[in-house]
Design a protein around this motif. Structure first.
Motif, PDB file in Angstrom:
ATOM      1  N   LEU A  56      -7.501  -9.423 -14.294  1.00  0.00           N
ATOM      2  CA  LEU A  56      -7.767 -10.386 -13.220  1.00  0.00           C
ATOM      3  C   LEU A  56      -9.122 -11.055 -13.428  1.00  0.00           C
ATOM      4  N   ASP A  57     -10.106 -10.266 -13.835  1.00  0.00           N
ATOM      5  CA  ASP A  57     -11.445 -10.798 -14.067  1.00  0.00           C
ATOM      6  C   ASP A  57     -11.443 -11.792 -15.228  1.00  0.00           C
ATOM      7  N   VAL A  58     -10.798 -11.430 -16.323  1.00  0.00           N
ATOM      8  CA  VAL A  58     -10.738 -12.288 -17.507  1.00  0.00           C
ATOM      9  C   VAL A  58     -10.097 -13.632 -17.180  1.00  0.00           C
ATOM     10  N   HIS A  59      -9.062 -13.595 -16.342  1.00  0.00           N
ATOM     11  CA  HIS A  59      -8.338 -14.817 -15.990  1.00  0.00           C
ATOM     12  C   HIS A  59      -8.915 -15.506 -14.743  1.00  0.00           C
ATOM     13  N   ASP A  60     -10.060 -15.003 -14.273  1.00  0.00           N
ATOM     14  CA  ASP A  60     -10.727 -15.569 -13.103  1.00  0.00           C
ATOM     15  C   ASP A  60      -9.798 -15.586 -11.884  1.00  0.00           C
ATOM     16  N   LEU A  61      -9.099 -14.466 -11.689  1.00  0.00           N
ATOM     17  CA  LEU A  61      -8.132 -14.366 -10.600  1.00  0.00           C
ATOM     18  C   LEU A  61      -8.535 -13.369  -9.508  1.00  0.00           C
ATOM     19  N   LEU A  62      -9.692 -12.731  -9.678  1.00  0.00           N
ATOM     20  CA  LEU A  62     -10.132 -11.759  -8.677  1.00  0.00           C
ATOM     21  C   LEU A  62     -10.425 -12.449  -7.354  1.00  0.00           C
ATOM     22  N   ASN A  63     -10.119 -11.764  -6.262  1.00  0.00           N
ATOM     23  CA  ASN A  63     -10.446 -12.275  -4.931  1.00  0.00           C
ATOM     24  C   ASN A  63     -11.942 -12.092  -4.687  1.00  0.00           C
ATOM     25  N   GLN A  64     -12.659 -13.198  -4.604  1.00  0.00           N
ATOM     26  CA  GLN A  64     -14.111 -13.138  -4.401  1.00  0.00           C
ATOM     27  C   GLN A  64     -14.482 -13.204  -2.920  1.00  0.00           C
ATOM     28  N   GLY A  65     -13.487 -13.409  -2.069  1.00  0.00           N
ATOM     29  CA  GLY A  65     -13.761 -13.527  -0.639  1.00  0.00           C
ATOM     30  C   GLY A  65     -13.661 -12.195   0.079  1.00  0.00           C
ATOM     31  N   ASN A  66     -13.326 -12.249   1.346  1.00  0.00           N
ATOM     32  CA  ASN A  66     -13.191 -11.036   2.139  1.00  0.00           C
ATOM     33  C   ASN A  66     -11.948 -10.254   1.718  1.00  0.00           C
ATOM     34  N   PRO A  67     -11.962  -8.940   1.910  1.00  0.00           N
ATOM     35  CA  PRO A  67     -10.778  -8.147   1.571  1.00  0.00           C
ATOM     36  C   PRO A  67      -9.539  -8.622   2.324  1.00  0.00           C
ATOM     37  N   VAL A  68      -8.406  -8.531   1.679  1.00  0.00           N
ATOM     38  CA  VAL A  68      -7.137  -8.923   2.293  1.00  0.00           C
ATOM     39  C   VAL A  68      -6.285  -7.662   2.439  1.00  0.00           C
ATOM     40  N   TYR A  69      -6.045  -7.236   3.664  1.00  0.00           N
ATOM     41  CA  TYR A  69      -5.424  -5.933   3.889  1.00  0.00           C
ATOM     42  C   TYR A  69      -3.939  -5.991   4.245  1.00  0.00           C
ATOM     43  N   ASP A  70      -3.358  -7.170   4.299  1.00  0.00           N
ATOM     44  CA  ASP A  70      -1.958  -7.246   4.734  1.00  0.00           C
ATOM     45  C   ASP A  70      -1.001  -7.037   3.557  1.00  0.00           C
ATOM     46  N   HIS A  71      -1.069  -5.820   2.988  1.00  0.00           N
ATOM     47  CA  HIS A  71      -0.156  -5.457   1.901  1.00  0.00           C
ATOM     48  C   HIS A  71       1.275  -5.441   2.427  1.00  0.00           C
ATOM     49  N   GLN A  72       2.213  -5.746   1.552  1.00  0.00           N
ATOM     50  CA  GLN A  72       3.619  -5.732   1.927  1.00  0.00           C
ATOM     51  C   GLN A  72       4.378  -4.779   1.003  1.00  0.00           C
ATOM     52  N   PHE A  73       5.288  -4.028   1.602  1.00  0.00           N
ATOM     53  CA  PHE A  73       6.097  -3.079   0.837  1.00  0.00           C
ATOM     54  C   PHE A  73       7.570  -3.347   1.111  1.00  0.00           C
ATOM     55  N   TYR A  74       8.352  -3.375   0.046  1.00  0.00           N
ATOM     56  CA  TYR A  74       9.785  -3.621   0.159  1.00  0.00           C
ATOM     57  C   TYR A  74      10.542  -2.531  -0.602  1.00  0.00           C
ATOM     58  N   THR A  75      11.662  -2.125  -0.051  1.00  0.00           N
ATOM     59  CA  THR A  75      12.541  -1.186  -0.727  1.00  0.00           C
ATOM     60  C   THR A  75      13.971  -1.684  -0.630  1.00  0.00           C
ATOM     61  N   THR A  76      14.750  -1.436  -1.681  1.00  0.00           N
ATOM     62  CA  THR A  76      16.158  -1.829  -1.634  1.00  0.00           C
ATOM     63  C   THR A  76      17.023  -0.717  -1.054  1.00  0.00           C
ATOM     64  N   GLY A  77      16.410   0.424  -0.733  1.00  0.00           N
ATOM     65  CA  GLY A  77      17.176   1.569  -0.264  1.00  0.00           C
ATOM     66  C   GLY A  77      16.720   2.091   1.087  1.00  0.00           C
ATOM     67  N   ASP A  78      16.687   3.405   1.219  1.00  0.00           N
ATOM     68  CA  ASP A  78      16.418   4.077   2.481  1.00  0.00           C
ATOM     69  C   ASP A  78      14.951   3.968   2.885  1.00  0.00           C
ATOM     70  N   VAL A  79      14.705   3.387   4.045  1.00  0.00           N
ATOM     71  CA  VAL A  79      13.334   3.189   4.524  1.00  0.00           C
ATOM     72  C   VAL A  79      12.691   4.523   4.918  1.00  0.00           C
ATOM     73  N   GLY A  80      13.487   5.438   5.459  1.00  0.00           N
ATOM     74  CA  GLY A  80      12.944   6.707   5.931  1.00  0.00           C
ATOM     75  C   GLY A  80      12.321   7.536   4.826  1.00  0.00           C
ATOM     76  N   ILE A  81      13.048   7.720   3.718  1.00  0.00           N
ATOM     77  CA  ILE A  81      12.531   8.506   2.592  1.00  0.00           C
ATOM     78  C   ILE A  81      11.332   7.799   1.969  1.00  0.00           C
ATOM     79  N   PHE A  82      11.435   6.488   1.809  1.00  0.00           N
ATOM     80  CA  PHE A  82      10.331   5.707   1.256  1.00  0.00           C
ATOM     81  C   PHE A  82       9.070   5.920   2.089  1.00  0.00           C
ATOM     82  N   THR A  83       9.220   5.855   3.415  1.00  0.00           N
ATOM     83  CA  THR A  83       8.080   6.017   4.319  1.00  0.00           C
ATOM     84  C   THR A  83       7.463   7.404   4.182  1.00  0.00           C
TER      85      THR A  83
END
Length: 270
Positions: free
Chosen positions: A219-246
């Motif tokens: 990311l650093d080499v390609h100048d893609l690092l986030n230089q601003g404030n942290p972004v905490y809204d990560h997203q998680f997706y599963t194609t299967g059972d949400v309960g076990i994943f959780t």
């Protein structure tokens, strides 16, 4: 650059990589997709793995990711070069980082590798290790029971220990190995039990930390690092059972995860 990093895996194992990326570069936002419905990838053909991997990738490309981390050893072994050649964003896998870490640890150049049938069949770790040091001696073993066990949430206890002990008998007969690569991102979830079975004299290497470090560098080499404030809204997706994943995600992150959704992956056009 606040666009997210995309992380794909055949199931929940890649969460170990996602967690390490979040720890090492906390300003970055992640979108994780685990194909738990079709897990494991290990017994599947190269063609199936290629097809499934591209379907995951197409889903994440719709999310405008700036980099792709293939946090699945089988998918890395079968699809990484094609992904790197066809996508216009940086793409890394988990095999090369794991190989480099193992070479740093070994004292006698005898390294063991455990992984899925597909990863072991591909000889990807043998090639990666010996491309760095041709004197490395590699003992590889497929452990097909490990991924289903992890995906069911059986991470410790009598059943887990028995399965691991029986599976690793061929490896334990090799007295020269001093370093063992967990060649599947599901396996770190079994690390404590694996360590007990193989003994404390063997150094266990997981690619998660090294992959996160490489992600940061690229990311650093390609100048893609986030230089601003942290972004905490990560997203998680599963194609299967949400309960076990959780349940498994909570064990890895030591907290509940937000923004988890079950999704259906449509067929992609390659």
């Amino acid at each position: 650059m606040k666009r997210p990093i995309g992380v794909i895996d055949s199931g929940v194992g890649g969460l170990t990589v996602a967690h390490e990326i979040m720890r090492q570069i906390p300003k970055e936002r992640l979108i994780y997709l685990g194909d738990t419905l079709r897990c494991p990838y290990g017994p599947r053909t190269k063609e199936e793995v290629n097809k499934f991997t591209w379907e995951l990738v197409e889903f994440l490309l719709e999310k405008n990711i700036k980099m792709l981390v293939v946090a699945c050893n089988t998918a890395t072994a079968f699809t990484l070069e094609e992904l790197q050649s066809k996508l216009n964003i940086p793409v890394i896998g988990v095999i090369q980082p794991g190989a480099r870490a193992a070479i740093n640890f070994t004292q006698n150049n005898h390294i063991g590798v455990i992984g899925t049938e597909g990863t072991i069949r591909s000889n990807a770790y043998n090639k990666a290790l010996q491309s760095i040091n041709e004197d490395i001696q590699v003992s590889a073993l497929a452990c097909p029971l490990f991924v289903p066990m992890v995906e069911q949430g059986t991470l410790k206890g009598e059943v887990a220990e028995r399965v691991i002990k029986e599976s690793l008998i061929p490896l334990n007969n090799n007295k020269k190995i001093d370093t063992l690569i967990l060649g599947c991102t599901h396996y770190p979830l079994l690390k404590d039990t694996i360590q007990r079975v193989v003994g404390e004299h063997i150094t266990i290497v997981s690619s998660s930390e090294e992959t996160a470090r490489e992600t940061s560098i690229i990311l650093d080499v390609h100048d893609l690092l986030n230089q601003g404030n942290p972004v905490y809204d990560h997203q998680f997706y599963t194609t299967g059972d949400v309960g076990i994943f959780t349940k498994i995600a909570q064990g890895i992150f030591n907290s509940s995860i937000d923004n988890l959704q079950a999704v259906r992956i449509e067929k992609a056009v390659i």
